[in-house]
Design an enzyme around this catalytic site. Structure first.
Site, PDB file in Angstrom:
ATOM      1  N   THR B 238      20.218 -18.309 -15.763  1.00 30.12           N
ATOM      2  CA  THR B 238      18.848 -18.808 -15.844  1.00 30.12           C
ATOM      3  C   THR B 238      17.894 -17.633 -15.941  1.00 30.12           C
ATOM      4  OG1 THR B 238      19.459 -20.754 -14.597  1.00 30.12           O
ATOM      5  CG2 THR B 238      17.098 -20.214 -14.665  1.00 30.12           C
ATOM      6  N   CYS B 327      23.428  19.841  -4.266  1.00 27.55           N
ATOM      7  CA  CYS B 327      23.183  19.446  -2.876  1.00 27.55           C
ATOM      8  C   CYS B 327      22.494  18.095  -2.793  1.00 27.55           C
ATOM      9  CB  CYS B 327      22.304  20.471  -2.182  1.00 27.55           C
ATOM     10  SG  CYS B 327      23.030  22.096  -2.133  1.00 27.55           S
TER      11      CYS B 327
HETATM   12  S1  FES Z   1      24.678  20.237   0.295  1.00 25.98           S
HETATM   13 FE1  FES Z   1      24.667  22.167  -0.595  1.00 25.98          FE
HETATM   14  S2  FES Z   1      24.175  23.427   1.086  1.00 25.98           S
HETATM   15 FE2  FES Z   1      24.024  21.501   1.921  1.00 25.98          FE
END
Ligand code: FES
Ligand SMILES: Cc1ncc(COP(=O)(O)O)c(C=O)c1O
Lengths: 138, 394
Positions: B238, B327
């Protein structure tokens, strides 16, 4: 990726303690993180009589938890003997920071390993045998 | 101060769009598939939105299929075309190393589950795919070529019209992920030889959770969402009427202001780029320049610093940005796009993306130029990598 860091992590990240270098340090150590390619360098000034770490400085290339872990770890070993410093674990560093997100635990390992490397450098310079280092994941 | 510089992640639904959508949550709630006259209003609303999207692309209404997102449009185009191709013995897909995960992870799935063969074309240092590489990759087993219109991380605009012409010459369907491009560029699917094109409303001041796939008349990839007979029997469930109405309105509003947006954004983009290059030593612009770059994209690498730290430092100053640092990713791998451009890991680590848009003004650009140099300098001062880099320079 969204991260909610503890207040302590943010404090040590925004205002890291003991950043810098020590000229003619008694021990220098560097550790690299195979996971994400980060680097931490530690400098130690050790009192020859008392074996107490009188000064410690660091430089870190890494994320906020790596910088906060470096800052906290240096605080935890300052004023301690080299033996006491050797026994500092990454989980103690993480705990002192009120915890790290699980995916960021390895950043605290970087601090433990850099300290071990620096302490071994100190031992070598003073004619002592190096202590074998354990490498662990988190 | 709230300085939102992440318009590529998403945009706010504009007040005009929200206003157009509102009646379809309560007042006009009829199921478009019902027979009674009340539901005709719902049908009409969808049909109007289809026209608005089609007009913007120089397509026919019957060639627009609404989906639940840009990701779904990508999934449909790839899975549906590969499955159809396999019936004729074609199991090869050509795509690029810099696609969004909506394409890359779908390709990985097709390799695993359908035994598809996938060619990931490389890009040059500015992020351009070579038309010649596409030509060389084509085999008699090629079922589909999918090359993104413009890259979401570095903003590089690909030569889609040329790739489309080549595909037509070779009689191979050509799909392009235009989720970013459709929000910033004028697209003409006919002139640009595009057979299938994915879009998403939330990148263009429309609501989240609604997208569309343009499919040229005559193309019949297998269905992806199976069920009822909605969307001419090709995409079941729908209809998200309010979302679809919002998408149509967003698309129409965008066309009325597109030329101005391009001029204003490009000028701000170039000002920010020039300002960063001038104020921050060893800053490297990632991606292409001028008309070959999305008007709203600024992506830099700062050697010696890590991107997540920059994001948090900027956030403390009220600025929202994004990074391709390892990171900052779940996998702890740096951005696949930056690596494909040939950046070393440490350069990908120090990447920072600003994407401007309707919430941006000149004061904000000045503000970023004011605070960023100090942030980078401060983090570099605590970085052993920066120290080594500077020593190496001397
Ligand atoms: S994730 Fe790379 S230093 Fe913390
Ligand atoms: C190039 C590209 N493709 C696909 C998508 C996914 O779109 P959606 O969020 O609508 O699923 C995005 C959004 O981030 C994108 O930038």
């Amino acid at each position: 990726m969204a991260l909610d860091y503890s207040k302590k992590v943010m404090d040590h990240f925004m205002n890291p303690r003991n950043v810098g270098e020590i000229e003619n340090a008694d021990g220098v150590g560097e550790a690299g993180n195979p996971k994400c390619g980060d680097i931490m360098k530690i400098y130690l000034k050790v009192n020859p009589d008392t074996k107490i770490i009188e000064d410690v400085k660091f430089k870190t290339f890494g994320c906020a938890s790596a910088i906060a872990s470096s800052s906290m770890a240096t605080e935890l070993i300052k004023g301690r003997t080299v033996e006491e410093a050797w026994n500092l674990t990454n989980s103690a560093v993480a705990e002192a920071l009120d915890g790290l997100p699980p995916i960021k635990m390895h950043c605290s390992v970087l601090a433990e390993e850099a300290i071990h490397t620096a302490l071994n450098d100190y031992r070598k310079k003073n004619g002592m045998a190096e202590i074998p280092m354990e490498h662990h994941e988190d | 101060m709230f300085v939102y510089l992440d318009h590529t992640a998403t945009t706010p639904t504009s007040p005009e769009v929200l206003q157009a959508m509102t009646p379809y949550f309560g007042e006009i709630f009829g199921n478009p598939s019902s027979v009674y006259s009340f539901s005709r209003k719902s049908r009409e609303a969808i049909s109007k939105a289809r026209g608005q999207v089609a007009d913007a692309l120089n397509a026919d209404s019957s060639e627009i299929y609404f989906t639940g997102s840009g990701t779904e449009a990508d999934n449909w185009a790839l899975k549906g075309t590969l499955e159809k191709g396999k019936i004729a013995g074609k199991n090869h897909i050509i795509t690029t190393a810099i696609e969004h995960h909506a394409i890359l992870h779908t390709c990985e799935y097709l390799k695993k589950v359908e035994g598809a063969e996938v060619t990931y074309l490389p890009v040059d240092s500015e992020g351009f795919v070579s038309v010649d590489d596409v030509r060389k990759a084509i085999t008699d087993k090629t079922a589909l070529v999918s090359v993104m219109f413009a890259n979401n991380e570095v903003g590089t605009i690909e030569p889609v019209a040329e790739i489309g012409a080549l595909c037509h010459e070779m009689n191979i369907p050509f799909h392009t992920d235009a989720v970013q491009a459709a929000a910033h560029l004028k697209i003409d699917v006919k002139a640009m030889n595009i057979d299938m094109l994915s879009m998403s409303a939330h990148k263009m001041y429309g609501p989240k959770g609604v997208g569309a796939l343009y499919m040229r008349k005559g193309l019949r990839p297998e269905n992806f969402v199976h069920g009822g007979a909605q969307e001419h029997g090709r995409r079941a469930s729908t209809e998200n009427i309010a979302g679809i109405v919002g998408f149509g309105a967003a698309m129409e509003i965008l066309q009325t202001r597109l030329a101005d947006d391009i001029a204003v954004n490009s000028a701000r983009r170039d000002k920010l780029i020039a300002g960063i290059l001038e104020r921050i030593p060893h800053a490297k612009l990632n991606g292409a320049t001028g008309n070959h770059r999305l008007p709203n994209n600024i992506n830099f690498s700062f050697i010696g610093v890590e991107g997540e730290t920059l994001l948090l430092d900027l956030d403390a100053k009220g600025i929202s940005a994004s990074t391709g640092s390892a990171c900052s990713s779940e996998s702890l791998d740096p951005s696949h796009v930056l690596l494909a451009l040939g950046l070393k890991h440490e350069m990908a680590h120090g990447s920072l993306r600003f994407t401007i848009g309707r919430l941006t003004d000149d004061k904000q650009i000045d503000y970023v130029l004011d605070v960023l140099p100090e942030i980078v300098a401060r983090r570099r001062a605590m970085s052993p990598l920066w120290e080594d880099y500077i020593k190496g320079e001397k």
